[in-house]
Each structure stands twice: as structure tokens, then as C-alpha cells.
Design a protein around this motif. Structure first.
Motif, PDB file in Angstrom:
ATOM      1  N   ASP A   1       0.594  -1.188   0.274  1.00  0.00           N
ATOM      2  CA  ASP A   1      -0.043  -0.092   0.057  1.00  0.00           C
ATOM      3  C   ASP A   1       0.855   1.111  -0.051  1.00  0.00           C
ATOM      4  O   ASP A   1       0.674   2.148   0.756  1.00  0.00           O
ATOM      5  CB  ASP A   1      -0.950  -0.007   1.330  1.00  0.00           C
ATOM      6  CG  ASP A   1      -2.112   1.048   0.969  1.00  0.00           C
ATOM      7  OD1 ASP A   1      -2.246   1.610   0.028  1.00  0.00           O
ATOM      8  OD2 ASP A   1      -2.667   1.207   1.983  1.00  0.00           O
ATOM      9  N   VAL A   2       1.816   1.403  -0.904  1.00  0.00           N
ATOM     10  CA  VAL A   2       2.899   2.520  -1.044  1.00  0.00           C
ATOM     11  C   VAL A   2       2.359   3.668  -1.961  1.00  0.00           C
ATOM     12  O   VAL A   2       2.099   3.064  -3.073  1.00  0.00           O
ATOM     13  CB  VAL A   2       4.094   1.944  -1.598  1.00  0.00           C
ATOM     14  CG1 VAL A   2       5.230   3.219  -1.502  1.00  0.00           C
ATOM     15  CG2 VAL A   2       4.615   0.768  -0.672  1.00  0.00           C
ATOM     16  N   PRO A   3       2.013   4.751  -1.655  1.00  0.00           N
ATOM     17  CA  PRO A   3       1.455   5.607  -2.584  1.00  0.00           C
ATOM     18  C   PRO A   3       2.361   5.894  -3.525  1.00  0.00           C
ATOM     19  O   PRO A   3       1.874   6.214  -4.625  1.00  0.00           O
ATOM     20  CB  PRO A   3       1.166   6.904  -1.779  1.00  0.00           C
ATOM     21  CG  PRO A   3       1.316   6.319  -0.358  1.00  0.00           C
ATOM     22  CD  PRO A   3       1.902   5.153  -0.180  1.00  0.00           C
ATOM     23  N   GLY A   4       3.887   6.153  -3.460  1.00  0.00           N
ATOM     24  CA  GLY A   4       4.587   6.467  -4.479  1.00  0.00           C
ATOM     25  C   GLY A   4       6.055   6.142  -4.239  1.00  0.00           C
ATOM     26  O   GLY A   4       6.603   5.771  -3.266  1.00  0.00           O
ATOM     27  N   ILE A   5       6.957   5.795  -5.260  1.00  0.00           N
ATOM     28  CA  ILE A   5       8.015   5.156  -5.293  1.00  0.00           C
ATOM     29  C   ILE A   5       8.859   5.900  -6.467  1.00  0.00           C
ATOM     30  O   ILE A   5       8.458   5.966  -7.405  1.00  0.00           O
ATOM     31  CB  ILE A   5       8.413   3.564  -5.602  1.00  0.00           C
ATOM     32  CG1 ILE A   5       7.398   2.908  -4.583  1.00  0.00           C
ATOM     33  CG2 ILE A   5       9.695   3.263  -5.454  1.00  0.00           C
ATOM     34  CD1 ILE A   5       7.423   1.563  -4.569  1.00  0.00           C
ATOM     35  N   ALA A   6      10.090   6.272  -6.146  1.00  0.00           N
ATOM     36  CA  ALA A   6      11.202   6.721  -6.964  1.00  0.00           C
ATOM     37  C   ALA A   6      12.221   5.680  -6.931  1.00  0.00           C
ATOM     38  O   ALA A   6      13.088   5.662  -5.775  1.00  0.00           O
ATOM     39  CB  ALA A   6      11.430   8.158  -6.837  1.00  0.00           C
ATOM     40  N   VAL A   7      12.711   5.502  -8.120  1.00  0.00           N
ATOM     41  CA  VAL A   7      13.984   4.613  -8.203  1.00  0.00           C
ATOM     42  C   VAL A   7      14.986   5.044  -9.183  1.00  0.00           C
ATOM     43  O   VAL A   7      14.765   5.649 -10.059  1.00  0.00           O
ATOM     44  CB  VAL A   7      13.664   3.124  -8.957  1.00  0.00           C
ATOM     45  CG1 VAL A   7      14.822   1.923  -8.928  1.00  0.00           C
ATOM     46  CG2 VAL A   7      12.497   2.455  -7.930  1.00  0.00           C
ATOM     47  N   GLY A   8      16.189   5.138  -8.658  1.00  0.00           N
ATOM     48  CA  GLY A   8      17.259   5.558  -9.544  1.00  0.00           C
ATOM     49  C   GLY A   8      18.241   4.778  -9.564  1.00  0.00           C
ATOM     50  O   GLY A   8      18.608   3.928  -8.815  1.00  0.00           O
ATOM     51  N   VAL A   9      18.878   4.510 -10.756  1.00  0.00           N
ATOM     52  CA  VAL A   9      19.854   3.512 -11.184  1.00  0.00           C
ATOM     53  C   VAL A   9      20.969   4.137 -11.852  1.00  0.00           C
ATOM     54  O   VAL A   9      20.820   5.165 -12.739  1.00  0.00           O
ATOM     55  CB  VAL A   9      19.410   2.288 -11.966  1.00  0.00           C
ATOM     56  CG1 VAL A   9      20.391   1.471 -12.230  1.00  0.00           C
ATOM     57  CG2 VAL A   9      18.107   1.671 -11.396  1.00  0.00           C
ATOM     58  N   THR A  10      22.196   3.744 -11.557  1.00  0.00           N
ATOM     59  CA  THR A  10      23.490   4.285 -12.337  1.00  0.00           C
ATOM     60  C   THR A  10      24.319   3.316 -12.793  1.00  0.00           C
ATOM     61  O   THR A  10      24.617   2.102 -11.878  1.00  0.00           O
ATOM     62  CB  THR A  10      24.486   5.193 -11.431  1.00  0.00           C
ATOM     63  OG1 THR A  10      25.459   5.799 -12.229  1.00  0.00           O
ATOM     64  CG2 THR A  10      24.900   4.601 -10.059  1.00  0.00           C
ATOM     65  N   VAL A  11      24.632   3.024 -13.846  1.00  0.00           N
ATOM     66  CA  VAL A  11      25.526   1.948 -14.636  1.00  0.00           C
ATOM     67  C   VAL A  11      26.697   2.694 -15.617  1.00  0.00           C
ATOM     68  O   VAL A  11      26.425   3.421 -16.537  1.00  0.00           O
ATOM     69  CB  VAL A  11      24.787   1.290 -15.638  1.00  0.00           C
ATOM     70  CG1 VAL A  11      25.285   0.023 -16.209  1.00  0.00           C
ATOM     71  CG2 VAL A  11      23.390   0.704 -14.952  1.00  0.00           C
ATOM     72  N   GLY A  12      27.908   2.711 -14.879  1.00  0.00           N
ATOM     73  CA  GLY A  12      28.969   3.291 -15.427  1.00  0.00           C
ATOM     74  C   GLY A  12      28.773   4.575 -15.753  1.00  0.00           C
ATOM     75  O   GLY A  12      29.277   5.036 -16.927  1.00  0.00           O
ATOM     76  N   GLY A  13      28.026   5.355 -15.040  1.00  0.00           N
ATOM     77  CA  GLY A  13      27.883   7.011 -15.320  1.00  0.00           C
ATOM     78  C   GLY A  13      26.624   7.148 -15.960  1.00  0.00           C
ATOM     79  O   GLY A  13      26.422   8.628 -15.909  1.00  0.00           O
ATOM     80  N   GLN A  14      25.819   6.289 -16.590  1.00  0.00           N
ATOM     81  CA  GLN A  14      24.597   6.462 -17.203  1.00  0.00           C
ATOM     82  C   GLN A  14      23.448   6.535 -15.885  1.00  0.00           C
ATOM     83  O   GLN A  14      23.501   5.636 -15.332  1.00  0.00           O
ATOM     84  CB  GLN A  14      24.349   5.688 -18.207  1.00  0.00           C
ATOM     85  CG  GLN A  14      25.385   5.555 -19.296  1.00  0.00           C
ATOM     86  CD  GLN A  14      24.840   4.834 -20.683  1.00  0.00           C
ATOM     87  OE1 GLN A  14      23.747   5.114 -21.218  1.00  0.00           O
ATOM     88  NE2 GLN A  14      25.802   3.997 -21.162  1.00  0.00           N
ATOM     89  N   GLN A  15      22.741   7.344 -16.075  1.00  0.00           N
ATOM     90  CA  GLN A  15      21.596   7.462 -14.931  1.00  0.00           C
ATOM     91  C   GLN A  15      20.169   7.094 -15.670  1.00  0.00           C
ATOM     92  O   GLN A  15      19.800   7.587 -16.657  1.00  0.00           O
ATOM     93  CB  GLN A  15      21.657   8.900 -14.390  1.00  0.00           C
ATOM     94  CG  GLN A  15      22.876   9.355 -13.805  1.00  0.00           C
ATOM     95  CD  GLN A  15      22.819  10.779 -13.032  1.00  0.00           C
ATOM     96  OE1 GLN A  15      21.712  11.426 -13.313  1.00  0.00           O
ATOM     97  NE2 GLN A  15      23.995  11.090 -12.457  1.00  0.00           N
TER      98      GLN A  15
END
Length: 382
Positions: free
Chosen positions: A42-56
Motif C-alpha cells: 500500500d505504497v502511494p509512491g516510489i522513485a527508483v534511481g539506477v546508475t550504470v557506469g555513469g549513465q543514470q
């Protein structure tokens, strides 16, 4: 779900290159891993960030406010809870490299009210690694002010010799950050907001959210679905006070992955938080960050972030000498407040990292399992 991609030229490992060249596969992994959490917890909102070798890459779900139906973006501010402890560690490490304090100092050297007390037998290193001798997870509810906290610490009695037992503790890390600021002749919040965050390139992270940024500040939701935000408490800024966006947290993770691009002093401070000081089960405790040899099975990560590790004392063995990792290593930290849950993990040698921010304190195991799945997908080039 929305996804945003920013590209920075960098040398990638072959597996990371494969992942970076196929962002739709990364997006599919995030989608099947993260979206179910919204309904399950029951989570209203989620933000996910990923970095791969300097690419976001950024992936956002749901709303920052149920009442206003404001969508989550990569710039939405979330309370990151105890991931804030890594910023306190960075400040203290900055104090060390600038000659303002030593990890061998005792708190009473900079906070005279504690001189000669039981807590003064511990060093700054012990406070920063939860090995001061059994400080509690939280201050008692009656502790409302810094004066109350000081009086509590003056009367506190240890249950173990410093350096022999890890007991996860907000007062321990909070005192660590507080004393570091005293040694640096400043206020903790001012030093972090005016020195540390700018030097890390974090322009949208705060302890005190300014009025101009309040529209980006998500509401958290407690167990009764009441909208909540963190209040004030002794050493709250040091232990769990940072509010940050996914975009800034990925910048922070990238600063930890490749600190060589930073100002030399802040680079040395970041590197100082990567030194391991105590072995606790399969985990190595540093300043703020917790370390595991990589690759690391999910079960080991879950054990290192389990209730046993959070709520119980655990035997700690000092690493002599303290040392930075000698091989691929995963660094991680969880964070929670009453209405928010967060997790950050990165592997410098693989140039990969992930952050998950949510405006409900969903179970730690769910956050870790989701992040582990994303990192595994990157590492495998899926």
C-alpha cells in the motif's frame, strides 16, 4: 511508470555496458520488481534511481501526495531516514581530513558536559560504528531536547566494553555527528547544508527544506494512512534528517563510486567512509556504510539488515588495521522514518548503484530484495 535517462560518457564493464545499451531491459526489470510493491505494501509512491557506469536511469511510480495526487518525479523529495547517517559520517571524515578532529578523540574533548562519563570511554570511532558499549536504538520518549539528551548520556551506563559489541543506535551515530560538528566549530545542520552537500554537487537535498522546495516534498504515510513528516528530536538531523530526491541520491552514489572527480578534501572524506573497522557476522561496519564482498547473495544482505542486527547486540571484531575493501564490494544502507522507507546500494568496482525511495515505511526486506534484483540484472547484463 515514467523513466528519465541522462547519459555521461564513461568506461563500463562488459556486463554493465550490455545493461546500459539495453535500457528497455533494465526498465522491464524495474517494472516487474517495483510495481508489485505499490499494491503489496500500500505504497502511494516510489522513485527508483539506477546508475550504470555513469549513465543514470530514473523510474517513478504513484503519487507524492494522496490528497493532491501529485505525481512522483525524480526530483520529488523523500525522507531518507538512516541513510542520513552516511552524510554524518562524511562530515566527520571531512573533519578528520581537515585536521579538526580524530577518530581516536573521546566525545568529552569536544563536548565538556560528557567528560568523565561512561560514554566518554568510547572514541569517536566507536560512536560512528555503534560500538560505544550498548547505547540504545532510540532515546527514551521523554527525551525532547538536546539538554535532555545530554542529561541522559551523562547518566547512561555501558553494558559492554567499547569496541566489542555492535548495537545499532540513533543516539550513537547522532552523538557522533553532533560532536564532529562541535569539533569543527559549527552547527551540524549548517555544516552539512553549506559545506558537505554543495561539495558533493547535491543542490536538491536538505535537512531544513526551504519554502521554495516545499512543493517537491512528498508526504509520508503511516500505518493508519495518515500523512506525516518527520518532526524534531535530539540529534534527528544527524541520524535521520536528510530529505533528498532520487536524482540527488544517484549523484551521491556516483560520488561514492568515483570520488576522484571531487574536490580533494571531500574525496578523501568519501574514501574515509569506505574504510572497514569491525566485522559483524558477514558484514563489515564502516562509518555509515555497511560492506559485503561482491557478489553477495540476497540471503546475506537480508541477514545483515535483519531485526537481529537492528534490535539486538551483536559481537564485533575489530579489523586490525582498519582497511578499505581489497576486492569488489557492495556498500549499502537502509533508512526509515514514520512515513518513508529508503535503501541505497552500490558496487564501485562494477560502477553500478541503485536507490529506492518510497513514501511509506515498507518492509526492509522488500526494499532490499527489489534493489538486489535490479543490481543483479545490471551485473548480468540482462
Amino acid at each position: 511508470m515514467t523513466a528519465v535517462l541522462a547519459v555521461v560518457t564513461s568506461t563500463l564493464t562488459p556486463a554493465a555496458l550490455a545493461a546500459a545499451e539495453a535500457p528497455e531491459k533494465l526498465a522491464a526489470t524495474v517494472e516487474r520488481t517495483i510495481r508489485p510493491l505499490l499494491a503489496q505494501h500500500d505504497v502511494p509512491g516510489i522513485a527508483v534511481g539506477v546508475t550504470v557506469g555513469g549513465q543514470q536511469y530514473f523510474f517513478t511510480y504513484g503519487v507524492a501526495s494522496k490528497e493532491l495526487q501529485t505525481p512522483v518525479t525524480k526530483d520529488t523529495l523523500f525522507e531518507i531516514g538512516s541513510i542520513s547517517k552516511t552524510f554524518a559520517a562524511t562530515l566527520a571524515a571531512y573533519g578528520v581530513v581537515t585536521g579538526k578532529l580524530s577518530l581516536d578523540d573521546h566525545p568529552g574533548q569536544h563536548m565538556p558536559a560528557l567528560k568523565g562519563t561512561a560514554v566518554d570511554k568510547a572514541t569517536m570511532l566507536h560512536l560512528g560504528t555503534y560500538t560505544a558499549g550498548g547505547l540504545p536504538l532510540l532515546f527514551p520518549g521523554a527525551i525532547k531536547s538536546e539538554a535532555d539528551a545530554t542529561a541522559f548520556l551523562q547518566k547512561w551506563k555501558s553494558s559492554a566494553a567499547p569496541g566489542t559489541q555492535r548495537r545499532y543506535s540513533n543516539p550513537s551515530l547522532g552523538l557522533f555527528g553532533h560532536v564532529a560538528a562541535l569539533a569543527m566549530k559549527g552547527d551540524y545542520t549548517d555544516l552539512v547544508e553549506r559545506e558537505i552537500l554543495p561539495k558533493l554537487g547535491l543542490a536538491h537535498s536538505y535537512i531544513r527544506v526551504p519554502q521554495a522546495a516545499m512543493a517537491d516534498y512528498a508526504w509520508g504515510y503511516d500505518r493508519t494512512n495518515k500523512p506525516v513528516r518527520a518532526g524534531t528530536a535530539p540529534f534527528a538531523a544527524e541520524a535521520y534528517g536528510i530529505k533528498a530526491s532520487a536524482a540527488d541520491m544517484i549523484r551521491y552514489i556516483e560520488a561514492n563510486i568515483r570520488p576522484d572527480n571531487l574536490d580533494p578534501l571531500i574525496r578523501r572524506a568519501i574514501e574515509g567512509t569506505h574504510v572497514g573497522y569491525f566485522k559483524v557476522g558477514d558484514m563489515v561496519q564502516g562509518l555509515g556504510w555497511e560492506q559485503y564482498p561482491y557478489p553477495v547473495p540476497l540471503e546475506r544482505l537480508l541477514a545483515g539488515n535483519s531485526d537481529k542486527m537492528i534490535f539486538e547486540p551483536n559481537a564485533a571484531t575489530a579489523l586490525k588495521p582498519p582497511r578499505a575493501p581489497s576486492g569488489p564490494t557492495l556498500f549499502n544502507k537502509t533508512g526509515s522514518t514514520r512515513g518513508f522507507g529508503a535503501y541505497a546500494a552500490f558496487v564501485p568496482e562494477k560502477q553500478i548503484g541503485v536507490v529506492i525511495l518510497s513514501n511509506r515505511n515498507m518492509p526492509i526486506a522488500a526494499r532490499i530484495a527489489a534493489a538486489h534484483a535490479v543490481l543483479e540484472a545490471i551485473a548480468d547484463g540482462k
